[in-house]
Write an enzyme that holds these catalytic residues in place. Structure first.
Site, PDB file in Angstrom:
ATOM      1  CG  ASP A 187      -2.213  -0.691   1.032  1.00  0.00           C
ATOM      2  OD1 ASP A 187      -2.495  -1.074  -0.117  1.00  0.00           O
ATOM      3  OD2 ASP A 187      -2.963  -0.862   2.009  1.00  0.00           O
ATOM      4  CE  LYS A 208      -8.031   1.143  -3.424  1.00  0.00           C
ATOM      5  NZ  LYS A 208      -7.317   0.085  -2.685  1.00  0.00           N
ATOM      6  N   GLY A 227      -0.452  -0.486   5.566  1.00  0.00           N
ATOM      7  CA  GLY A 227      -0.128   0.454   6.618  1.00  0.00           C
ATOM      8  C   GLY A 227      -1.024   0.248   7.831  1.00  0.00           C
ATOM      9  N   GLY A 228      -0.476   0.462   9.029  1.00  0.00           N
ATOM     10  CA  GLY A 228      -1.264   0.319  10.246  1.00  0.00           C
ATOM     11  C   GLY A 228      -1.627  -1.117  10.525  1.00  0.00           C
ATOM     12  CG  ASP A 229      -4.657  -4.115  12.763  1.00  0.00           C
ATOM     13  OD1 ASP A 229      -3.949  -4.866  13.455  1.00  0.00           O
ATOM     14  OD2 ASP A 229      -5.774  -4.458  12.318  1.00  0.00           O
ATOM     15  CB  ILE A 263      -7.986  -0.574  12.441  1.00  0.00           C
ATOM     16  CG1 ILE A 263      -8.165  -1.557  13.607  1.00  0.00           C
ATOM     17  CG2 ILE A 263      -8.489   0.817  12.833  1.00  0.00           C
ATOM     18  CD1 ILE A 263      -7.522  -1.119  14.906  1.00  0.00           C
ATOM     19  CB  THR A 320      -4.238   0.911  14.465  1.00  0.00           C
ATOM     20  OG1 THR A 320      -5.010   1.686  13.553  1.00  0.00           O
ATOM     21  CG2 THR A 320      -4.554   1.349  15.886  1.00  0.00           C
ATOM     22  CB  ALA A 321      -2.778   5.571  12.307  1.00  0.00           C
ATOM     23  CG  MET A 370      -8.468   7.875   5.604  1.00  0.00           C
ATOM     24  SD  MET A 370      -9.275   6.404   4.895  1.00  0.00           S
ATOM     25  CE  MET A 370     -10.121   5.727   6.346  1.00  0.00           C
ATOM     26  N   GLY A 387       2.601  10.364  11.582  1.00  0.00           N
ATOM     27  CA  GLY A 387       2.860   9.969  12.962  1.00  0.00           C
ATOM     28  C   GLY A 387       3.880   8.848  13.090  1.00  0.00           C
TER      29      GLY A 387
END
Length: 273
Positions: free
Chosen positions: A54, A76, A107-109, A112, A137-138, A189, A218
């Site tokens: 991603d 994206k 990215g992240g989890d 989520i 996660t972020a 987002m 972050g």
């Protein structure tokens, strides 16, 4: 024909030689800091032969992918989807059906706001195996990196993770359920619709002076934190022009942010490594 397309066609054709079906590994890459990868994620990335990645995976993590691996970027950006989600799902299925152990790096989890559930379902419905490797996660990564606790005995007894971008654009949320001042709200987002978010939160009872932290990139070396309030959020975004990936943390816990102390701690950590 590009090298990527040639490599991809070779992999997809390999199933015609009797190769057993492979599997898909949905791997959470965390919010960006390479040190926040799980041990399992790191092992899978370093041993990967095929990686579908991603946009939100940081360059430092992408650098861990072996040079011999086929790396396919399906990222994206807001307003531009180079590959539709249905096409990504089909790609994962085709690669696994061709006998590949596919690392789907997200990215992240994955579960989520990462569409991991959609991809898992597509793979399973094709009769293939899908493994899940969670990531930080972020929200939790940014909370740690900024020193903003998402919950606090005196300030916030609950926390909500919310997408600030609905399936068709403008978010459709249960605003009434978000008015409690003792609840921290974390919007993923949320930059595009920040004006609508702040207006609705205030209209349904949130104090206009509720502090907000805009956290860009972050946990990464170029992280930036901008503080504002609900009623000044849209104006702040227009003036400061924060860029994605960014997270909005809304709630009284934001008052605990201390930039100077975090900078000193970071310097100390670097000196002692």
């Amino acid at each position: 024909m590009t090298t990527l397309h040639a490599g991809l066609e070779k992999l997809l054709a390999s199933n015609g030689h009797g190769k057993q079906a492979g599997a898909v590994w949905l791997v959470g890459a965390g919010p960006g800091d390479v040190d926040l990868l799980t041990v399992k994620a790191l092992r899978l990335i370093e041993q990967a032969e095929v990686v579908v990645c991603d946009r939100l995976v940081s360059p430092e993590i992408l650098a861990l992918i072996p040079a011999s691996a086929l790396s396919i970027d399906v990222g994206k950006t807001p307003g531009f989807h180079g590959m539709k989600q249905s096409q990504i799902n089909q790609l994962l299925v085709e690669l696994a059906a061709a006998g590949q152990q596919v690392i789907r790096l997200k990215g992240g989890d994955p579960f989520i706001f990462g569409r991991g559930g959609e991809e898992m379902t597509a793979v399973q419905e094709a009769g293939l195996v899908c493994h899940i490797v969670p990531g930080i996660t972020a929200a939790t990564g940014c909370a740690a990196a900024t020193g903003i606790p998402l919950t606090h005995r005196d300030l916030a007894q609950s926390v909500r993770f919310i997408t600030g971008h609905g399936k068709d654009g403008k978010p459709q949320l249960d605003w009434e359920s978000l008015k409690d001042a003792r609840q921290t709200l974390v919007f993923y987002m949320g930059l595009t619709w920040c004006g609508a978010l702040s207006e609705q939160l205030i209209a349904f009872g949130r104090d206009a002076e509720t502090p907000v932290a805009i956290v860009e990139r972050g946990t990464r070396a170029d992280q930036r934190v901008t503080l504002t309030t609900l009623h000044q959020l849209a104006e702040t975004v227009l003036r400061e022009k924060p860029q994605s990936p960014a997270l909005l943390i809304v709630g009284e816990v934001v008052r605990l942010y201390r930039k100077k102390e975090l900078t000193e701690c970071a310097s100390l950590r670097l000196q002692t490594v």
